[in-house]
Motif scaffolding. Structure first.
Motif, PDB file in Angstrom:
ATOM      1  N   ALA A 147      45.590  14.195   2.401  1.00 47.44           N
ATOM      2  CA  ALA A 147      44.956  14.725   3.611  1.00 47.44           C
ATOM      3  C   ALA A 147      45.991  15.341   4.539  1.00 47.44           C
ATOM      4  O   ALA A 147      47.130  14.878   4.647  1.00 47.44           O
ATOM      5  N   GLY A 148      45.578  16.410   5.199  1.00 47.02           N
ATOM      6  CA  GLY A 148      46.461  17.092   6.125  1.00 47.02           C
ATOM      7  C   GLY A 148      46.052  18.545   6.294  1.00 47.02           C
ATOM      8  O   GLY A 148      45.149  19.039   5.613  1.00 47.02           O
ATOM      9  N   GLY A 177      47.726  21.229   5.537  1.00 45.10           N
ATOM     10  CA  GLY A 177      48.017  22.016   4.347  1.00 45.10           C
ATOM     11  C   GLY A 177      46.919  21.901   3.310  1.00 45.10           C
ATOM     12  O   GLY A 177      46.537  22.889   2.680  1.00 45.10           O
ATOM     13  N   ARG A 178      46.367  20.692   3.128  1.00 45.92           N
ATOM     14  CA  ARG A 178      45.278  20.492   2.169  1.00 45.92           C
ATOM     15  C   ARG A 178      44.050  21.295   2.577  1.00 45.92           C
ATOM     16  O   ARG A 178      43.412  21.944   1.747  1.00 45.92           O
ATOM     17  N   ASP A 179      43.703  21.258   3.868  1.00 46.43           N
ATOM     18  CA  ASP A 179      42.515  21.979   4.331  1.00 46.43           C
ATOM     19  C   ASP A 179      42.659  23.486   4.108  1.00 46.43           C
ATOM     20  O   ASP A 179      41.703  24.157   3.712  1.00 46.43           O
ATOM     21  N   THR A 180      43.856  24.006   4.361  1.00 42.61           N
ATOM     22  CA  THR A 180      44.093  25.435   4.153  1.00 42.61           C
ATOM     23  C   THR A 180      43.981  25.794   2.673  1.00 42.61           C
ATOM     24  O   THR A 180      43.316  26.771   2.302  1.00 42.61           O
ATOM     25  N   ILE A 181      44.640  25.008   1.825  1.00 42.62           N
ATOM     26  CA  ILE A 181      44.601  25.277   0.383  1.00 42.62           C
ATOM     27  C   ILE A 181      43.185  25.172  -0.152  1.00 42.62           C
ATOM     28  O   ILE A 181      42.755  25.981  -0.989  1.00 42.62           O
ATOM     29  N   LEU A 182      42.413  24.188   0.316  1.00 38.84           N
ATOM     30  CA  LEU A 182      41.041  24.017  -0.153  1.00 38.84           C
ATOM     31  C   LEU A 182      40.194  25.237   0.200  1.00 38.84           C
ATOM     32  O   LEU A 182      39.420  25.731  -0.638  1.00 38.84           O
ATOM     33  N   VAL A 195      39.262  23.704  -7.890  1.00 42.18           N
ATOM     34  CA  VAL A 195      38.693  22.995  -6.739  1.00 42.18           C
ATOM     35  C   VAL A 195      39.060  21.518  -6.798  1.00 42.18           C
ATOM     36  O   VAL A 195      39.411  20.904  -5.776  1.00 42.18           O
ATOM     37  N   ALA A 196      38.985  20.917  -7.987  1.00 44.32           N
ATOM     38  CA  ALA A 196      39.293  19.494  -8.129  1.00 44.32           C
ATOM     39  C   ALA A 196      40.748  19.202  -7.764  1.00 44.32           C
ATOM     40  O   ALA A 196      41.041  18.212  -7.081  1.00 44.32           O
ATOM     41  N   LEU A 197      41.670  20.052  -8.212  1.00 40.80           N
ATOM     42  CA  LEU A 197      43.080  19.847  -7.879  1.00 40.80           C
ATOM     43  C   LEU A 197      43.321  20.008  -6.381  1.00 40.80           C
ATOM     44  O   LEU A 197      44.103  19.260  -5.787  1.00 40.80           O
ATOM     45  N   ALA A 198      42.652  20.965  -5.761  1.00 39.03           N
ATOM     46  CA  ALA A 198      42.797  21.148  -4.313  1.00 39.03           C
ATOM     47  C   ALA A 198      42.284  19.919  -3.556  1.00 39.03           C
ATOM     48  O   ALA A 198      42.888  19.476  -2.576  1.00 39.03           O
ATOM     49  N   GLU A 200      50.431  29.536   8.829  1.00 40.49           N
ATOM     50  CA  GLU A 200      51.730  29.032   8.381  1.00 40.49           C
ATOM     51  C   GLU A 200      51.505  27.957   7.316  1.00 40.49           C
ATOM     52  O   GLU A 200      50.905  26.923   7.589  1.00 40.49           O
ATOM     53  N   LEU A 201      51.986  28.229   6.116  1.00 42.00           N
ATOM     54  CA  LEU A 201      51.855  27.275   5.015  1.00 42.00           C
ATOM     55  C   LEU A 201      53.218  27.162   4.339  1.00 42.00           C
ATOM     56  O   LEU A 201      53.755  28.170   3.865  1.00 42.00           O
ATOM     57  N   PRO A 202      53.807  25.965   4.314  1.00 40.56           N
ATOM     58  CA  PRO A 202      55.139  25.802   3.702  1.00 40.56           C
ATOM     59  C   PRO A 202      55.166  26.285   2.255  1.00 40.56           C
ATOM     60  O   PRO A 202      54.132  26.315   1.573  1.00 40.56           O
TER      61      PRO A 202
END
Length: 413
Positions: free
Chosen positions: A375-376, A378-383, A367-370, A128-130
């Motif tokens: 932190a959270g 959502g960030r871990d999933t996107i990375l 990668v840099a933008l991710a 689940e990713l908003p």
């Protein structure tokens, strides 16, 4: 900082040596393959209890480097200027509207296509990713990276006009992608959706301001270069223009990447023709080519080592595979289809749509933008999703784009 820089350069030099002697891949891809392989080997040894603290040491070293800050505030300005420096503006002018269409409309359309595509696909995998996070992923993954593909385009005998369009699109869509990313991130952090007028104003200020600043900086540097004839001073002036100009653009809240592209185009064309002696041209070309190669090698080594910091799970790996498919499909819909359909407008040889689709490599800026996200979960999933797309892009697309060019364009099949 000195110790970190020294370690990065030593590791990069050793991996470049190993690649040249034994692996024999293009330097940027080769050093990344070796770095990624070594990192995965350390993970396996750690799982077996045989790494003797190697994983802990490498993780500590990677965490000590702010990858996002190093690229966005350091390397990116130099890389974009170096890339733009060797683009022939007189030839690019004849394809300016094609480049604008791909860099601006293509990046915007790709952001939406990837964002809504991932929002549709990820729930099927159990992730689940908003929607705003999906759109953030679309914005950071849409800019293409010209670094790895430009040399392959030349070696494969791609037509000059195709080279120009690929280079122009890649140089400008980095800046456009960063602006779109910042706009969506602002919506996420503020919790409010800006009006269309406010969004357009931000885009105009960031992009338009960056282009105007690049013109002013390029012209000022050109006048300084024209007033002297000593290659040491002139090389120093170009370096100062890039580092100082990028820092000033950041303080002015305008697009530094677009400013560096415009400055590079001005110095590489007007400056090269009217303000430099043959000796100066030779030294400036050698300096920026060497700096470009070194920074790219370091960047791709860091990408290969970053895998240790990403907590992959089975759903994330499936999500990464889905992200690869969605990104390629979006690239085909927003670039491949228009180029193949509107042949009269783009004026590119048959088969170019396949080359532009498969040759849309993603690299360090994604990668840099991710990594710059708050932190959270959502960030871990996107990375994790970003890393999967970037690695596939560089290793699979980067190593096979030469054959695609040869079959689709050179042979005309």
């Amino acid at each position: 900082m000195l110790d970190i820089s020294a370690v990065c350069l030593v590791i990069t030099a050793l991996l470049a040596y190993l690649n040249h002697r034994f692996v024999r891949l293009p330097t940027t891809i080769g050093v990344m393959v070796i770095a990624l392989g070594l990192s995965l080997a350390i993970v396996m040894l750690n799982a077996l209890g045989l790494d003797h603290g190697l994983r802990q040491y490498e993780e500590s070293f990677i965490r000590s480097i702010d990858f996002s800050d190093v690229l966005m505030q350091g390397m990116l300005s130099l890389l974009l200027f170096a890339g733009a420096l060797h683009v022939d503006l007189s030839e690019l002018k004849s394809y300016r509207w094609q480049v604008v269409a791909l860099a601006l409309a293509g990046t915007l359309a790709s952001t939406l296509a990837v964002g809504f595509g991932m929002r549709t696909v990820l729930p099927w995998i159990g992730i689940e990713l908003p929607l705003l996070y999906c759109l953030l992923f679309g914005a950071l993954i849409s800019p293409t990276d010209p670094i790895a593909v430009m040399g392959i385009l030349k070696s494969a005998g791609a037509p000059k006009n195709l080279e120009l369009v690929v280079a122009g699109e890649s140089l400008f869509n980095d800046g456009i992608g960063v602006v779109i990313f910042a706009l969506i991130l602002g919506m996420l952090t503020s919790g409010s959706v800006p009006t269309a007028g406010a969004a357009f104003e931000l885009l105009a200020r960031e992009a338009g301001g960056g282009i105007a600043f690049g013109l002013a900086l390029g012209y000022t540097t050109y006048r300084l270069l024209k007033s002297v004839d000593q290659y040491q001073v002139e090389v120093l002036l170009t370096l100062a223009a890039v580092l100082g100009g990028y820092a000033l653009a950041s303080h002015l809240h305008i697009s530094g990447p677009l400013a560096m592209v415009v400055t590079g185009l001005m110095i590489g064309n007007r400056g090269r023709a009217l303000a430099m002696s043959d000796t100066t041209r030779r030294y400036i070309d050698m300096f920026w080519e060497l700096l470009d190669e070194i920074l790219n090698a370091v960047l791709f080594v860091l990408i290969g080592m970053e895998v240790l910091l990403i907590a992959f799970t089975a759903p994330l790996l499936f999500g990464g595979a889905a992200a690869i498919a969605v990104t390629l499909l979006a690239r085909w819909l927003t670039v491949g289809v228009p180029v193949g359909t509107l042949r009269g407008f783009f004026r590119l040889p048959p088969g170019s749509s396949r080359v532009l689709t498969w040759g849309g490599l993603r690299g360090g800026i994604s990668v840099a933008l991710a990594l710059s996200l708050p932190a959270g979960e959502g960030r871990d999933t996107i990375l994790a999703l970003t890393y999967c797309v970037v690695v596939f892009s560089i290793l699979v697309q980067g190593l096979s784009i030469g054959k695609v060019i040869e079959r689709a364009v050179v042979r005309g099949r």
